[in-house]
Design an enzyme around this catalytic site. Structure first.
Site: not given
Ligand code: NAD
Length: 428
Positions: A118
């Site tokens: 990561k």
């Molecule tokens: P993103 O940046 O597209 O979206 C993040 C969302 O979470 C936004 O709506 C933001 O406003 C909100 N957010 C951030 N901090 C917050 C908080 N403290 N309280 C409430 N809302 C909050 O990110 P993403 O790619 O959707 O990733 C979200 C989660 O999923 C992360 O934990 C990431 O590690 C995990 N994830 C993402 C992927 C991927 O393919 N993008 C894959 C596996 C896991």
């Protein structure tokens, strides 16, 4: 390699909100159940490599700012390391370490031939122009260039990074190495070596999890209500896919708070609003609610898709759902696990639930190496099969060992990585 008997796992008394300690607490539990060899225990809990880089950038106003960046490779026994890059003002090395280790177990749970890694850069994209984000990305890439590559370590998007950021990484790496190396990252735009279906893959994988969990819990999805925390790539996609099949999304949030509508939110309008304004703020299709209140709302299925440490020993007993599907990485602290078990909440853990992203990243990497690109239908069909198989394997372990889904998923992942680590032996 040592084949000595395992010693008892150490008792951990670390702060509840340290994600690496949260990972180790679950690792210890699963390792003890597996009676993991002591030598393997030491190898698998230790990251293989950690690189810290300084990222000096000239901002639009002419001033210089220096950002901190990290790349952590946790374990490469199963293949080249794989894992996203996150841009966040809160990211630190322990968070990146935890996320790297979760990638190791996640890849193993869904049987993709990658190790875990990561990356993170401590910055707030909300305060940066596109040009500044591009400079940070290119300088960070040149800082970590010696340890990444299609056969070494393949980054992907995570919080606050996207296809554009991946295109800049691919271009920077290709310029430095004098070639076109599309396989150095996944989650790229289609046409630059990206895969159909990658953007939606994590959310699409969550949909399979929601269906499988509802099946084993005998929950009628047509009558269920769902609450989603986070409305970015993962939260927005799962909300949209559930809405498409007629499931009622009662509430959703972003970092500034949430919005609730008991009769169901109009998800397409809500996502169009976010696309236009980059925030939920101002959407008129429901009542405002705080992120904390949102977590405690009565619903059948809660899908946290935002940050770590949202469900803790402090608030877990106020949850009001039957199933939690962890779209985010590490949304539940180790201290909350026992509380959720006691409340009989069925938790599909992050290392299983959100693995759809890495499954399609693997498909993208394969397509880049072949130079032959698949149709979206093929990507989605294979993704669904991988996720369904992984869910069923983990669920079988819960029955066989009388453990919850999280411990079963860790057992599945650790068992597989340990097997390959042992086969490879120790170098030199
Ligand atoms: P993103 O940046 O597209 O979206 C993040 C969302 O979470 C936004 O709506 C933001 O406003 C909100 N957010 C951030 N901090 C917050 C908080 N403290 N309280 C409430 N809302 C909050 O990110 P993403 O790619 O959707 O990733 C979200 C989660 O999923 C992360 O934990 C990431 O590690 C995990 N994830 C993402 C992927 C991927 O393919 N993008 C894959 C596996 C896991």
């Amino acid at each position: 390699m040592s084949v000595s008997q395992p010693s008892s796992p150490p008792v951990r008394e670390a702060p509840e909100n340290n994600p690496f300690e949260a990972m180790l607490a679950r690792f210890d539990l699963a390792a003890a159940k597996l009676e993991l060899d002591e030598g393997l225990y030491k190898i698998l809990q230790t990251p293989e490599r950690e690189l810290k880089v300084a990222i000096p950038i000239q901002l639009e106003d002419g001033s210089i700012q220096v950002y901190d960046g990290w790349r952590v490779q946790h374990n490469s026994a199963m293949g080249p390391c794989k894992g996203g890059i996150r841009y966040s003002p809160y990211v630190n090395v322990d968070e990146v370490r935890a996320l790297a280790a979760w990638m190791t177990w996640k890849c193993a749970v869904v049987a993709v031939p990658f190790g875990g890694a990561k990356g993170g850069v401590c910055c707030n994209v909300r305060d940066l122009s596109q040009r500044e984000i591009e400079r940070i990305t290119r300088r960070y890439t040149s800082g970590i260039i010696d340890i990444i590559g299609p056969d070494r370590d393949v980054p992907a998007p995570d919080m606050y990074t996207n296809e554009q950021v991946m295109a800049w990484i691919m271009d920077t790496y290709s310029m430095h190495t004098r070639g076109i190396h599309t396989g150095v990252v996944t989650g790229k735009p289609w046409g630059l070596g990206g895969s159909m279906g990658r953007r939606e893959a994590t959310g699409r994988g969550l949909l399979t999890m929601v269906r499988e969990a509802s099946r084993v819990k005998k929950l009628d999805l047509a009558k269920a209500t769902v609450v989603v925390q986070g409305s970015g790539n993962v939260g927005g996609t799962i909300a949209s896919l559930l809405h498409e099949i007629g499931v009622r999304i009662k509430a959703i949030s972003d970092i500034d708070g949430g919005i609730v509508n008991e009769s169901g939110l109009d998800i397409p309008s809500l996502l169009a609003h976010i696309e236009k304004h980059r925030t939920l703020d101002g959407f008129e299709g429901g009542e405002l609610v705080s992120n904390e209140e949102l977590l405690h709302m009565p619903c059948e299925i809660l899908v946290p898709c935002a940050a770590e440490n949202q469900i803790t020993s402090e608030n877990a007993d106020r949850l009001n759902c039957q199933i939690i599907v962890e779209g985010a990485n590490g949304p539940t602290t180790a201290g909350a696990d026992a509380i959720l078990d006691a409340m009989d909440i069925f938790v599909i853990p992050d290392i299983l639930a959100n693995a759809g992203g890495v499954v399609v990243s693997y498909f993208e990497w394969c397509q880049d190496r072949m130079g032959y690109f698949w149709e979206e239908r093929d990507v989605n069909t294979r993704l669904h099969k991988s996720m369904q198989k992984a869910f069923r394997q983990v669920y079988r372990r819960t029955r066989k060992h009388s453990v919850n889904m999280r411990t079963a998923a860790y057992m599945e992942g650790i068992d597989r990585v340990a097997y390959y680590q042992k086969l490879r032996g120790l170098y030199p």
